[in-house]
Design a protein around this motif. Sequence first.
Motif, PDB file in Angstrom:
ATOM      1  N   VAL A 169       5.778 -12.964 -39.553  1.00 54.71           N
ATOM      2  CA  VAL A 169       5.180 -11.659 -39.863  1.00 54.71           C
ATOM      3  C   VAL A 169       4.874 -11.575 -41.361  1.00 54.71           C
ATOM      4  N   PRO A 170       3.708 -11.030 -41.715  1.00 62.07           N
ATOM      5  CA  PRO A 170       3.319 -10.974 -43.132  1.00 62.07           C
ATOM      6  C   PRO A 170       4.023  -9.895 -43.939  1.00 62.07           C
ATOM      7  N   ALA A 171       4.703  -8.963 -43.248  1.00 64.32           N
ATOM      8  CA  ALA A 171       5.432  -7.900 -43.944  1.00 64.32           C
ATOM      9  C   ALA A 171       6.533  -7.387 -43.016  1.00 64.32           C
ATOM     10  N   PRO A 172       7.641  -6.898 -43.566  1.00 62.39           N
ATOM     11  CA  PRO A 172       8.762  -6.435 -42.726  1.00 62.39           C
ATOM     12  C   PRO A 172       8.360  -5.356 -41.724  1.00 62.39           C
ATOM     13  N   GLU A 173       7.421  -4.485 -42.098  1.00 66.65           N
ATOM     14  CA  GLU A 173       7.018  -3.391 -41.211  1.00 66.65           C
ATOM     15  C   GLU A 173       6.438  -3.899 -39.894  1.00 66.65           C
ATOM     16  N   TYR A 174       5.921  -5.116 -39.891  1.00 63.31           N
ATOM     17  CA  TYR A 174       5.297  -5.660 -38.681  1.00 63.31           C
ATOM     18  C   TYR A 174       6.320  -5.869 -37.567  1.00 63.31           C
ATOM     19  N   MET A 175       7.598  -6.016 -37.924  1.00 64.79           N
ATOM     20  CA  MET A 175       8.615  -6.236 -36.906  1.00 64.79           C
ATOM     21  C   MET A 175       8.767  -5.041 -35.982  1.00 64.79           C
ATOM     22  N   PHE A 176       8.429  -3.853 -36.448  1.00 64.58           N
ATOM     23  CA  PHE A 176       8.529  -2.656 -35.601  1.00 64.58           C
ATOM     24  C   PHE A 176       7.664  -2.815 -34.357  1.00 64.58           C
ATOM     25  N   PHE A 177       6.406  -3.200 -34.551  1.00 69.44           N
ATOM     26  CA  PHE A 177       5.507  -3.363 -33.409  1.00 69.44           C
ATOM     27  C   PHE A 177       5.742  -4.692 -32.694  1.00 69.44           C
ATOM     28  N   MET A 178       6.238  -5.704 -33.420  1.00 69.74           N
ATOM     29  CA  MET A 178       6.567  -6.969 -32.764  1.00 69.74           C
ATOM     30  C   MET A 178       7.690  -6.768 -31.743  1.00 69.74           C
ATOM     31  N   ASP A 179       8.659  -5.929 -32.074  1.00 71.89           N
ATOM     32  CA  ASP A 179       9.744  -5.639 -31.132  1.00 71.89           C
ATOM     33  C   ASP A 179       9.204  -4.963 -29.873  1.00 71.89           C
ATOM     34  N   ILE A 180       8.266  -4.050 -30.052  1.00 73.73           N
ATOM     35  CA  ILE A 180       7.666  -3.365 -28.901  1.00 73.73           C
ATOM     36  C   ILE A 180       6.869  -4.352 -28.059  1.00 73.73           C
ATOM     37  N   LEU A 181       6.109  -5.218 -28.723  1.00 73.61           N
ATOM     38  CA  LEU A 181       5.311  -6.213 -28.006  1.00 73.61           C
ATOM     39  C   LEU A 181       6.210  -7.182 -27.248  1.00 73.61           C
ATOM     40  N   THR A 182       7.291  -7.618 -27.885  1.00 75.98           N
ATOM     41  CA  THR A 182       8.221  -8.536 -27.239  1.00 75.98           C
ATOM     42  C   THR A 182       8.852  -7.897 -26.001  1.00 75.98           C
ATOM     43  N   THR A 183       9.220  -6.630 -26.109  1.00 78.65           N
ATOM     44  CA  THR A 183       9.796  -5.919 -24.963  1.00 78.65           C
ATOM     45  C   THR A 183       8.792  -5.817 -23.823  1.00 78.65           C
ATOM     46  N   THR A 184       7.537  -5.551 -24.160  1.00 75.78           N
ATOM     47  CA  THR A 184       6.488  -5.471 -23.136  1.00 75.78           C
ATOM     48  C   THR A 184       6.333  -6.801 -22.414  1.00 75.78           C
ATOM     49  N   ILE A 185       6.285  -7.883 -23.184  1.00 78.77           N
ATOM     50  CA  ILE A 185       6.138  -9.222 -22.595  1.00 78.77           C
ATOM     51  C   ILE A 185       7.350  -9.565 -21.739  1.00 78.77           C
ATOM     52  N   ARG A 186       8.523  -9.243 -22.248  1.00 76.55           N
ATOM     53  CA  ARG A 186       9.761  -9.540 -21.502  1.00 76.55           C
ATOM     54  C   ARG A 186       9.759  -8.824 -20.146  1.00 76.55           C
ATOM     55  N   ASN A 187       9.327  -7.579 -20.133  1.00 79.98           N
ATOM     56  CA  ASN A 187       9.288  -6.831 -18.876  1.00 79.98           C
ATOM     57  C   ASN A 187       8.231  -7.386 -17.922  1.00 79.98           C
ATOM     58  N   GLN A 188       7.112  -7.876 -18.474  1.00 80.30           N
ATOM     59  CA  GLN A 188       6.090  -8.497 -17.634  1.00 80.30           C
ATOM     60  C   GLN A 188       6.627  -9.768 -16.981  1.00 80.30           C
ATOM     61  N   ILE A 189       7.327 -10.590 -17.769  1.00 83.98           N
ATOM     62  CA  ILE A 189       7.910 -11.823 -17.230  1.00 83.98           C
ATOM     63  C   ILE A 189       8.966 -11.479 -16.182  1.00 83.98           C
ATOM     64  N   ALA A 190       9.760 -10.444 -16.465  1.00 86.28           N
ATOM     65  CA  ALA A 190      10.801 -10.037 -15.523  1.00 86.28           C
ATOM     66  C   ALA A 190      10.194  -9.593 -14.195  1.00 86.28           C
ATOM     67  N   SER A 191       9.111  -8.835 -14.253  1.00 85.50           N
ATOM     68  CA  SER A 191       8.459  -8.366 -13.027  1.00 85.50           C
ATOM     69  C   SER A 191       7.909  -9.536 -12.219  1.00 85.50           C
ATOM     70  N   CYS A 192       7.326 -10.509 -12.917  1.00 85.52           N
ATOM     71  CA  CYS A 192       6.808 -11.698 -12.227  1.00 85.52           C
ATOM     72  C   CYS A 192       7.952 -12.513 -11.619  1.00 85.52           C
TER      73      CYS A 192
END
Length: 267
Positions: A169-192
């Motif tokens: 990540v180019p700046a610490p603030e980016y981790m806020f949305f990266m955490d949300i994106l990771t959670t979204t992906i994790r739930n998609q994988i879990a559903s599959c």
Amino acid sequence: MSTSDSSYQALVAKYQALKQEFESPRSNPDKCRDLLLQLKMGLADLACFDVSNGHTEALTLARDILEIGAYWSIRVGDIPSFERYITQLSPYYYDLSSTLPDSPRMYPLLGLNLLRLLAQGRLADFHTALELVDPAELKQNRFIRHPVHLEQSLMEGSYKKVWNSRTEVPAPEYMFFMDILTTTIRNQIASCSEKAYDSLPLEDAATLLFFPRVEDVVEFAKERNWRVNSVDRKIYFGNDDTNMSDLPVDTVISQTLHYAKELEKIV
């Protein structure tokens, strides 16, 4: 309005107070919020938000205040507020780009907004926002390049690349949305996984769902109402009441082997 007016100078002094408070290691989010509210009211009273007023100093002040507001929204986790600030900043970044001095916060915030749209699954809006960015910045600007590469990885289904980008990540603030994106992906994988398998070994589930510890998988399993068998260390996705110890061994082995092949494709 003249930038020498006492009311304008008072606004500048209050902005300096906001900047100092926001950048302080012990910054108080509530105090920043109150200062932002006071400043926005003052800007409105002096028509500093009017992009047609021609006062470069006043417009720059308004832009700088809105930028801190956008960063403050990330700090307190208020996504709707962040979206509003980005919308308000749009004319300063695009319509007045040739009038106002360059802002060092512009591309970091534009990149954050692109990442927000990805995290929210708003791909059409992502591409619309991307069209407004100077094409020369798409490859050379690290704040823009990061969400662009993420979008490409998502389109390829390369979730491992998305996960690895957390360290880039180019700046610490980016981790806020990266955490949300990771959670979204994790739930998609879990559903599959729920549809594809009857069960998975805990260790394999941890790898598949990008959890660093098996204990994290167990907590996640509880949230999704999966059954965890601590004896054979497996997760069972089914909702029936079949005794897990009575499951056919051949079936479990077959599923595990099939999963191993699929895992190689994913990771």
